[in-house]
Design a protein around this motif. Structure first.
Motif, PDB file in Angstrom:
ATOM      1  N   HIS A   1      10.026  33.257 -71.478  1.00 33.46           N
ATOM      2  CA  HIS A   1       9.568  33.534 -70.117  1.00 33.46           C
ATOM      3  C   HIS A   1       9.850  34.970 -69.702  1.00 33.46           C
ATOM      4  N   ALA A   2      10.359  35.759 -70.627  1.00 28.63           N
ATOM      5  CA  ALA A   2      10.617  37.169 -70.330  1.00 28.63           C
ATOM      6  C   ALA A   2       9.301  37.929 -70.291  1.00 28.63           C
ATOM      7  N   ARG A   3       9.341  39.072 -69.668  1.00 32.38           N
ATOM      8  CA  ARG A   3       8.150  39.922 -69.613  1.00 32.38           C
ATOM      9  C   ARG A   3       7.727  40.274 -71.042  1.00 32.38           C
ATOM     10  N   GLY A   4       6.479  40.114 -71.335  1.00 28.78           N
ATOM     11  CA  GLY A   4       5.972  40.412 -72.671  1.00 28.78           C
ATOM     12  C   GLY A   4       6.041  39.233 -73.621  1.00 28.78           C
ATOM     13  N   PHE A   5       6.560  38.075 -73.180  1.00 30.85           N
ATOM     14  CA  PHE A   5       6.609  36.847 -73.968  1.00 30.85           C
ATOM     15  C   PHE A   5       7.527  36.937 -75.187  1.00 30.85           C
TER      16      PHE A   5
ATOM     17  N   ASP B   1      11.111  36.955 -77.094  1.00 32.88           N
ATOM     18  CA  ASP B   1      12.454  36.451 -76.853  1.00 32.88           C
ATOM     19  C   ASP B   1      13.096  36.069 -78.182  1.00 32.88           C
TER      20      ASP B   1
ATOM     21  N   SER C   1       3.151  28.961 -73.649  1.00 31.58           N
ATOM     22  CA  SER C   1       2.714  30.215 -73.018  1.00 31.58           C
ATOM     23  C   SER C   1       2.395  31.278 -74.057  1.00 31.58           C
TER      24      SER C   1
ATOM     25  N   HIS D   1      -1.185  32.982 -74.396  1.00 32.16           N
ATOM     26  CA  HIS D   1      -1.261  34.433 -74.202  1.00 32.16           C
ATOM     27  C   HIS D   1      -1.936  35.097 -75.404  1.00 32.16           C
TER      28      HIS D   1
ATOM     29  N   ASP E   1      -1.780  35.363 -68.584  1.00 33.44           N
ATOM     30  CA  ASP E   1      -1.231  36.708 -68.416  1.00 33.44           C
ATOM     31  C   ASP E   1       0.287  36.741 -68.334  1.00 33.44           C
ATOM     32  N   SER E   2       0.884  35.680 -67.800  1.00 34.96           N
ATOM     33  CA  SER E   2       2.340  35.624 -67.700  1.00 34.96           C
ATOM     34  C   SER E   2       2.794  34.198 -67.982  1.00 34.96           C
TER      35      SER E   2
END
Length: 198
Positions: A100-104, A106, A116, A120, A126-127
């Motif tokens: 769930h971090a920005r840019g997917f 982790d 997600s 994506h 998009d998020s």
């Protein structure tokens, strides 16, 4: 005087530069005109790690090959990209809130983070969304190619016939984390959602 010397030096320098091409074309040994050797042919850069060819199989149903999904050649490009994006995180550890971090990107992924990432990769999201948000995402019901099954506590996807899930439910391996599961599971208690057109 100093300015005149500088100007003379500049003129001589320019004359020297203009004479260089003529000198390079002058006859070399054996009377043959010398030409500057051609630069070496460009070498194609080697692919970045993880950028190897993406697996495909004939038909319209994806298949698991060595733990990764091979996308069906008959699937729309968005479906193939979703599969290949999910392949990039298969085997990562389960991590609550992961993905769930920005840019997917982790270190580990939870259920909705895994779904997600796949969506994506297909340019359908998009998020990242959590499992409750997926209950309102896309259109109601099962899709022809991609279906997200979701409830307030869990989400998983079926893409081109394969189940992408962090839960080991109905999987004899018992392994957690993002994986393509060898069989489907009961969708009882889940809402089915799908991307429009897929």
């Amino acid at each position: 005087m100093r300015g005149k010397s500088l100007m003379v030096m500049c003129v001589l320098f320019v004359l020297g530069l203009s004479a260089a091409p003529a000198a390079m074309a002058a006859p070399g040994p054996g009377g043959v005109a010398y030409e500057e050797p051609a630069p070496p042919a460009a070498v194609a850069p080697s692919p970045a790690p993880g950028a190897e060819a993406q697996p495909t199989v004939p038909g319209t149903v994806a298949q698991v090959v060595d733990g990764l999904a091979a996308a069906p050649q008959g699937a729309p490009d968005a479906v193939k990209r979703a599969i290949w994006a999910a392949n990039a995180i298969v085997g990562r550890p389960y991590r609550y809130g992961g993905g769930h971090a920005r840019g997917f990107v982790d270190r580990g992924y939870d259920c909705s983070g895994t779904v997600s990432v796949a969506l994506h990769g297909a340019a359908l999201l998009d998020s990242p969304l959590d499992s409750s948000s997926f209950m309102r995402w896309g259109a109601a019901g099962a899709g022809a190619w991609i279906t997200v099954y979701t409830n307030p506590g869990h989400a998983y996807a079926v893409i081109a016939g394969l189940r992408l899930d962090t839960s080991a439910a109905s999987d004899p391996s018992g392994l957690k984390g993002p994986r393509w599961r060898p069989n489907l599971r009961s969708s009882r208690g889940f809402k089915a959602r799908h991307p429009v057109g897929l």
